[in-house]
Design a protein around this motif. Structure first.
Motif, short mmCIF file in Angstrom:
data_model
loop_
_atom_site.label_atom_id
_atom_site.label_comp_id
_atom_site.label_asym_id
_atom_site.label_seq_id
_atom_site.Cartn_x
_atom_site.Cartn_y
_atom_site.Cartn_z
N SER A 1 0.83 -1.20 0.00
CA SER A 1 0.00 0.00 0.00
C SER A 1 0.86 1.25 0.00
CB SER A 1 -0.94 0.01 1.20
OG SER A 1 -1.85 -1.07 1.12
N GLY A 2 1.87 1.30 0.83
CA GLY A 2 2.77 2.46 0.87
C GLY A 2 3.47 2.68 -0.46
N THR A 3 3.91 1.60 -1.08
CA THR A 3 4.57 1.70 -2.38
C THR A 3 3.59 2.19 -3.44
OG1 THR A 3 6.15 -0.04 -1.78
CG2 THR A 3 5.86 0.42 -4.13
N THR A 4 2.37 1.67 -3.40
CA THR A 4 1.34 2.09 -4.35
C THR A 4 1.07 3.60 -4.22
OG1 THR A 4 0.31 -0.10 -4.27
CG2 THR A 4 -1.03 1.71 -5.12
N VAL A 5 0.88 4.06 -2.99
CA VAL A 5 0.58 5.46 -2.74
C VAL A 5 1.75 6.35 -3.16
CG1 VAL A 5 0.15 7.15 -0.90
CG2 VAL A 5 -1.14 5.01 -0.98
N ARG A 6 2.96 5.97 -2.81
CA ARG A 6 4.14 6.80 -3.14
C ARG A 6 4.41 6.79 -4.64
NH1 ARG A 6 2.95 9.71 0.25
NH2 ARG A 6 3.24 9.14 2.39
N LEU A 7 4.17 5.66 -5.31
CA LEU A 7 4.33 5.61 -6.76
C LEU A 7 3.30 6.51 -7.43
CD1 LEU A 7 5.66 4.52 -9.31
CD2 LEU A 7 4.22 2.47 -9.11
N ALA A 8 2.06 6.46 -6.96
CA ALA A 8 1.01 7.35 -7.49
C ALA A 8 1.41 8.81 -7.29
CB ALA A 8 -0.33 7.05 -6.82
N GLU A 9 1.93 9.10 -6.11
CA GLU A 9 2.37 10.47 -5.82
C GLU A 9 3.49 10.91 -6.76
OE1 GLU A 9 3.81 13.12 -1.98
OE2 GLU A 9 4.21 10.95 -1.97
N GLY A 10 4.48 10.05 -6.93
CA GLY A 10 5.60 10.38 -7.82
C GLY A 10 5.15 10.59 -9.26
N LEU A 11 4.26 9.72 -9.73
CA LEU A 11 3.75 9.86 -11.10
C LEU A 11 2.95 11.15 -11.24
CD1 LEU A 11 2.68 6.15 -11.70
CD2 LEU A 11 4.47 7.39 -12.95
N ALA A 12 2.14 11.48 -10.24
CA ALA A 12 1.35 12.72 -10.29
C ALA A 12 2.26 13.94 -10.26
CB ALA A 12 0.36 12.75 -9.13
N LYS A 13 3.31 13.91 -9.46
CA LYS A 13 4.26 15.02 -9.43
C LYS A 13 4.93 15.20 -10.78
CE LYS A 13 5.65 15.15 -4.57
NZ LYS A 13 6.75 14.86 -3.63
N ALA A 14 5.09 14.10 -11.53
CA ALA A 14 5.69 14.14 -12.86
C ALA A 14 4.67 14.53 -13.94
CB ALA A 14 6.33 12.79 -13.19
N GLY A 15 3.46 14.88 -13.51
CA GLY A 15 2.45 15.34 -14.45
C GLY A 15 1.54 14.26 -15.00
N LYS A 16 1.65 13.04 -14.51
CA LYS A 16 0.82 11.93 -14.98
C LYS A 16 -0.49 11.88 -14.19
CE LYS A 16 4.13 10.56 -17.67
NZ LYS A 16 4.06 10.82 -19.09
N ARG A 17 -1.54 11.43 -14.86
CA ARG A 17 -2.84 11.21 -14.20
C ARG A 17 -2.87 9.74 -13.77
NH1 ARG A 17 -6.46 14.37 -13.50
NH2 ARG A 17 -8.17 12.90 -13.72
N VAL A 18 -3.30 9.50 -12.52
CA VAL A 18 -3.22 8.16 -11.93
C VAL A 18 -4.54 7.79 -11.25
CG1 VAL A 18 -1.94 6.67 -10.34
CG2 VAL A 18 -0.77 8.58 -11.47
N PHE A 19 -5.00 6.58 -11.53
CA PHE A 19 -6.09 5.97 -10.77
C PHE A 19 -5.46 4.93 -9.86
CE2 PHE A 19 -9.92 6.37 -13.88
CZ PHE A 19 -10.07 7.70 -13.54
N VAL A 20 -5.94 4.83 -8.65
CA VAL A 20 -5.52 3.78 -7.73
C VAL A 20 -6.76 2.96 -7.38
CG1 VAL A 20 -4.55 3.24 -5.46
CG2 VAL A 20 -3.60 5.13 -6.79
N VAL A 21 -6.66 1.65 -7.58
CA VAL A 21 -7.73 0.72 -7.23
C VAL A 21 -7.28 -0.02 -5.98
CG1 VAL A 21 -9.10 -1.26 -7.96
CG2 VAL A 21 -8.39 0.45 -9.65
N ASP A 22 -7.99 0.19 -4.88
CA ASP A 22 -7.65 -0.48 -3.63
C ASP A 22 -8.40 -1.81 -3.57
OD1 ASP A 22 -6.95 -1.21 -1.08
OD2 ASP A 22 -7.46 0.72 -0.16
N MET A 23 -7.71 -2.89 -3.82
CA MET A 23 -8.32 -4.23 -3.83
C MET A 23 -8.12 -4.96 -2.50
SD MET A 23 -10.02 -4.85 -6.54
CE MET A 23 -10.17 -6.64 -6.51
N ASP A 24 -7.60 -4.28 -1.50
CA ASP A 24 -7.40 -4.90 -0.19
C ASP A 24 -8.54 -4.46 0.73
OD1 ASP A 24 -6.57 -5.83 2.30
OD2 ASP A 24 -4.47 -5.29 1.94
N PRO A 25 -9.33 -5.41 1.25
CA PRO A 25 -10.45 -5.04 2.13
C PRO A 25 -10.05 -4.20 3.35
CG PRO A 25 -10.62 -7.34 1.48
CD PRO A 25 -9.27 -6.85 1.00
N GLN A 26 -8.78 -4.22 3.73
CA GLN A 26 -8.33 -3.38 4.84
C GLN A 26 -8.38 -1.90 4.47
OE1 GLN A 26 -4.62 -4.59 6.70
NE2 GLN A 26 -4.94 -6.67 5.93
N GLY A 27 -8.33 -1.60 3.17
CA GLY A 27 -8.45 -0.23 2.70
C GLY A 27 -7.30 0.68 3.07
#
Length: 181
Positions: free
Chosen positions: A17-43
């Motif tokens: 989860s931390g890697t997913t969030v930080r990767l999304a953040e890094g991609l967004a900072k680089a100007g990319k649009r990102v969707f994150v699908v949380d498939m873990d019931p813990q959320g």
């Protein structure tokens, strides 16, 4: 269509989860649009992005999008699920989350239904065409929810740490992907 990446390991606590969030953040900072699908019931990804369930509101989750494909062959049922994240920074508008809650576990009982493994892929059909990446945060298992994520993804990143059990979990994922491909 977005490049879809499943973030997986057969062990919990390795930082998916931390890697997913930080990767999304890094991609967004680089100007990319990102969707994150949380498939873990813990959320955890959902919570890290500041999403919290409010029972007073109708807040759709990825579980409803997957469930929609049990009743029909409608494509793109995840369209109404993606929500903005709660961060207040200049790149936050480039990240959206399809949140998860504990009831996502109910989708596990559908594993034996013909075609169930494609329900996330069908739910995302046409929905992520306008973004660059869709990151799928999978639960720490190789069961149905992870299989949904892997089936919808173009790529898989096996997140691990320098620990015997984490590496064993990573090997199980590698072997699972090799045998199913």
């Amino acid at each position: 269509m977005a490049r879809r990446v499943a973030m997986v390991n057969n062990k919990g606590g390795v930082g998916k989860s931390g890697t997913t969030v930080r990767l999304a953040e890094g991609l967004a900072k680089a100007g990319k649009r990102v969707f994150v699908v949380d498939m873990d019931p813990q959320g955890n990804s959902s919570q890290m992005f500041g999403w919290h369930y409010d029972p007073a509101k109708k807040q759709p989750t990825i579980s409803q999008a997957i469930k929609a494909n049990t009743d029909s062959d409608a494509l793109g049922s995840a369209r109404e699920v993606f929500q903005p994240i709660a961060w207040t920074c200049d790149y936050a508008e480039r990240i959206s989350i399809a949140p998860a809650r504990l009831p996502l576990e109910n989708r596990m009982s559908e594993a034996g239904i013909a075609g169930a493994w494609r329900r996330l892929e069908k739910a995302l059909e046409g929905v992520d065409d306008a973004v660059d990446y869709t990151l799928i945060d999978c639960p720490p298992s190789l069961f149905h929810l992870t299989q949904l994520g892997l089936a919808a993804a173009h790529d898989a990143v096996i997140v691990t740490e320098a620990d015997f059990y984490s590496i064993e979990g990573a090997k199980r994922v590698r072997d699972f992907i090799e045998h199913k491909a």
